[in-house]
Design a protein around this motif. Structure first.
Motif, PDB file in Angstrom:
ATOM      1  N   GLU A   1      17.385  -5.419  32.074  1.00  0.00           N
ATOM      2  CA  GLU A   1      17.160  -4.127  31.272  1.00  0.00           C
ATOM      3  C   GLU A   1      16.471  -4.282  30.401  1.00  0.00           C
ATOM      4  N   PHE A   2      16.793  -5.150  29.062  1.00  0.00           N
ATOM      5  CA  PHE A   2      16.075  -4.547  28.317  1.00  0.00           C
ATOM      6  C   PHE A   2      14.880  -4.567  28.345  1.00  0.00           C
ATOM      7  N   ASN A   3      14.791  -3.649  27.263  1.00  0.00           N
ATOM      8  CA  ASN A   3      12.703  -3.017  27.663  1.00  0.00           C
ATOM      9  C   ASN A   3      11.887  -4.307  26.023  1.00  0.00           C
ATOM     10  N   PHE A   4      11.851  -5.228  25.923  1.00  0.00           N
ATOM     11  CA  PHE A   4      10.730  -6.184  24.894  1.00  0.00           C
ATOM     12  C   PHE A   4       9.546  -5.229  24.514  1.00  0.00           C
ATOM     13  N   GLU A   5       8.977  -4.550  25.957  1.00  0.00           N
ATOM     14  CA  GLU A   5       7.690  -3.804  25.555  1.00  0.00           C
ATOM     15  C   GLU A   5       7.912  -2.564  24.459  1.00  0.00           C
ATOM     16  N   GLU A   6       8.457  -2.435  24.158  1.00  0.00           N
ATOM     17  CA  GLU A   6       9.529  -1.161  23.109  1.00  0.00           C
ATOM     18  C   GLU A   6       9.111  -1.701  21.888  1.00  0.00           C
ATOM     19  N   LEU A   7       9.386  -2.869  21.618  1.00  0.00           N
ATOM     20  CA  LEU A   7       9.423  -4.106  20.984  1.00  0.00           C
ATOM     21  C   LEU A   7       8.030  -4.190  20.650  1.00  0.00           C
ATOM     22  N   LYS A   8       6.929  -4.631  20.941  1.00  0.00           N
ATOM     23  CA  LYS A   8       5.727  -4.653  21.000  1.00  0.00           C
ATOM     24  C   LYS A   8       4.739  -3.541  19.580  1.00  0.00           C
ATOM     25  N   PRO A   9       4.402  -4.601  18.618  1.00  0.00           N
ATOM     26  CA  PRO A   9       3.926  -4.644  17.760  1.00  0.00           C
ATOM     27  C   PRO A   9       2.856  -3.728  17.630  1.00  0.00           C
ATOM     28  N   ILE A  10       1.662  -2.196  17.674  1.00  0.00           N
ATOM     29  CA  ILE A  10       0.937  -1.807  18.010  1.00  0.00           C
ATOM     30  C   ILE A  10      -0.283  -2.444  16.988  1.00  0.00           C
ATOM     31  N   LYS A  11      -1.543  -2.628  17.900  1.00  0.00           N
ATOM     32  CA  LYS A  11      -2.677  -3.285  17.211  1.00  0.00           C
ATOM     33  C   LYS A  11      -2.936  -2.072  16.525  1.00  0.00           C
ATOM     34  N   ARG A  12      -3.587  -2.669  15.569  1.00  0.00           N
ATOM     35  CA  ARG A  12      -4.376  -2.102  14.813  1.00  0.00           C
ATOM     36  C   ARG A  12      -5.995  -2.383  14.713  1.00  0.00           C
ATOM     37  N   PRO A  13      -6.841  -1.184  15.079  1.00  0.00           N
ATOM     38  CA  PRO A  13      -8.242  -1.460  15.678  1.00  0.00           C
ATOM     39  C   PRO A  13      -8.561  -2.274  14.333  1.00  0.00           C
ATOM     40  N   ILE A  14      -9.520  -3.490  14.382  1.00  0.00           N
ATOM     41  CA  ILE A  14     -10.251  -4.282  14.193  1.00  0.00           C
ATOM     42  C   ILE A  14     -11.085  -4.108  13.153  1.00  0.00           C
ATOM     43  N   LYS A  15     -11.411  -3.709  11.878  1.00  0.00           N
ATOM     44  CA  LYS A  15     -13.020  -3.063  11.385  1.00  0.00           C
ATOM     45  C   LYS A  15     -13.867  -4.567  10.558  1.00  0.00           C
ATOM     46  N   THR A  16     -14.940  -4.746  11.704  1.00  0.00           N
ATOM     47  CA  THR A  16     -15.524  -5.835  10.939  1.00  0.00           C
ATOM     48  C   THR A  16     -16.623  -4.955   9.875  1.00  0.00           C
ATOM     49  N   LEU A  17     -17.699  -5.713   9.248  1.00  0.00           N
ATOM     50  CA  LEU A  17     -17.564  -5.635   8.688  1.00  0.00           C
ATOM     51  C   LEU A  17     -19.115  -5.188   8.789  1.00  0.00           C
ATOM     52  N   SER A  18     -19.516  -4.037   7.430  1.00  0.00           N
ATOM     53  CA  SER A  18     -20.783  -3.708   7.583  1.00  0.00           C
ATOM     54  C   SER A  18     -22.070  -4.418   6.887  1.00  0.00           C
ATOM     55  N   ARG A  19     -23.242  -4.498   7.115  1.00  0.00           N
ATOM     56  CA  ARG A  19     -24.360  -4.964   6.805  1.00  0.00           C
ATOM     57  C   ARG A  19     -24.056  -4.498   5.039  1.00  0.00           C
ATOM     58  N   HIS A  20     -24.026  -3.328   4.728  1.00  0.00           N
ATOM     59  CA  HIS A  20     -23.747  -2.947   3.869  1.00  0.00           C
ATOM     60  C   HIS A  20     -22.299  -3.818   3.204  1.00  0.00           C
ATOM     61  N   ASP A  21     -21.482  -4.084   3.526  1.00  0.00           N
ATOM     62  CA  ASP A  21     -20.383  -4.784   3.191  1.00  0.00           C
ATOM     63  C   ASP A  21     -20.285  -5.552   2.629  1.00  0.00           C
ATOM     64  N   ILE A  22     -21.168  -6.597   3.104  1.00  0.00           N
ATOM     65  CA  ILE A  22     -21.346  -7.845   3.164  1.00  0.00           C
ATOM     66  C   ILE A  22     -22.454  -7.425   1.879  1.00  0.00           C
ATOM     67  N   LEU A  23     -23.885  -6.709   1.776  1.00  0.00           N
ATOM     68  CA  LEU A  23     -24.077  -7.162   0.862  1.00  0.00           C
ATOM     69  C   LEU A  23     -23.877  -7.079  -0.481  1.00  0.00           C
ATOM     70  N   ARG A  24     -22.388  -5.728  -0.608  1.00  0.00           N
ATOM     71  CA  ARG A  24     -21.632  -5.587  -1.672  1.00  0.00           C
ATOM     72  C   ARG A  24     -20.611  -6.255  -1.982  1.00  0.00           C
ATOM     73  N   PHE A  25     -19.966  -7.197  -0.873  1.00  0.00           N
ATOM     74  CA  PHE A  25     -19.037  -8.180  -1.283  1.00  0.00           C
ATOM     75  C   PHE A  25     -19.865  -9.359  -1.464  1.00  0.00           C
ATOM     76  N   LEU A  26     -21.173 -10.003  -1.263  1.00  0.00           N
ATOM     77  CA  LEU A  26     -22.283 -11.181  -2.040  1.00  0.00           C
ATOM     78  C   LEU A  26     -22.843 -10.554  -3.499  1.00  0.00           C
TER      79      LEU A  26
END
Length: 321
Positions: free
Chosen positions: A117-142
């Protein structure tokens, strides 16, 4: 049945898994055996799974009956591990699950794992939403890279290849000069993660920059494109550079693999079909590719930044040398 330790050794001996997996199973099962030894207050080699509960005559103390381990004991064991990571719990559950399936086949021993009965799902970490880089982010990076790097041409070439091809970082770092066709503008990756030989088309004009780069660093055909004294630049080095330039560019921290997600997302935002993106990312499964696209809106559409104009001019001047 044998005592628990002997059955664990028999299980490991007959398991059709890798040596690394056997080592993990053995470590986890010994931990479980130690837990039962402490619970029963008996030596480790006297633990028997069919004698976990003992029914005795309260007057004579004579043993009347033994009962086997049940799911409640397993629940208690996992409860004692609270504080472990979710992955550690999964490895423990996998080891115990495989072991009790073995006992079920070998001795028709009742499998208590199914009633847990042990609930493994309660221990499952919440996935953070993936944030991709915008075109402007890439230009700032470079732009930050060009202005801050002490080895900017090597690093600029490296990250331009990463952003422009959507290749895995390991594929870029393992590239040798002989894998680049400067005439036709493509890279032969050789055998990749999928086990197949793959070819990546280079963005038009970039092959000239790569050719100039190879001449500047006097690379021979067998040299790695991005190498140090001991071979290719380590992944950890590139990850550190990526982290540093994100921070300097005031862009939220992100993991290096996000560059492939960014590549896929920008293609999708530009109207590319998922099947085309799948081919470019070289995924076997279309559903995997869908997971790489994180497009909720077209970011920074039509934005104009003066710094970006200066960066473009810098890149064009370098590539035209």
């Amino acid at each position: 049945m044998n005592n628990l330790i002997k059955d664990i050794k028999l299980f490991i001996l007959t398991s059709n898994v890798s040596e690394n997996r056997k080592a993990i199973h053995y470590k986890n099962l010994l931990d479980f055996a130690q837990f039962l030894s402490t619970l029963k207050v008996v030596p480790l080699d006297e633990v028997h799974l069919e004698k976990i509960f003992t029914l005795s005559n309260p007057i004579t103390a004579k043993v009347l009956k033994h009962n086997p381990i049940n799911s409640g004991v397993l629940d208690h064991y996992f409860q004692s591990k609270i504080g472990f990571s979710y992955n550690q719990f999964l490895l423990l559950r996998n080891s115990l699950g495989a072991f009790f399936k073995f006992l079920e086949r070998e001795y028709q021993f009742p499998n208590p794992v199914r009633q847990m009965e042990f609930n493994f799902e309660e221990l499952k970490p919440i996935k953070r939403p993936i944030k991709t880089l915008s075109r402007h982010d890439i230009l700032r990076f470079l732009h930050t890279l060009v202005s801050q790097s002490q080895d900017y041409y090597r690093e600029l070439t490296l990250f331009c290849l990463i952003f422009a091809t959507g290749c895995r970082i390991s594929e870029i770092l393992s590239l040798r000069m002989l894998q680049i066709d400067f005439t036709h503008g493509f890279i032969n990756l050789g055998k990749t993660k999928s086990g197949k030989s793959q070819t990546v088309v280079i963005k038009h004009g970039m092959e000239k920059g790569l050719e100039f780069y190879c001449k500047q660093f006097k690379l021979t055909s067998s040299d790695y494109l991005f190498q140090n004294k001991n071979g290719p630049i380590p992944y950890a080095t590139v990850r550190g550079l990526f982290k540093d330039y994100l921070k300097l560019a005031n862009i939220p921290e992100n993991h290096l693999h996000i560059t492939r997600h960014t590549f896929a997302t920008h293609l999708f935002e530009n109207g590319s079909d998922i099947s085309i993106i799948q081919q470019l990312l070289r995924h076997k499964d279309k559903h995997t590719t869908v997971g790489y696209v994180h497009s909720n809106y077209v970011r920074n559409y039509g934005i104009k930044v003066n710094n970006n104009k200066l960066l473009y001019e810098k890149l064009v001047s370098e590539l035209s040398l």
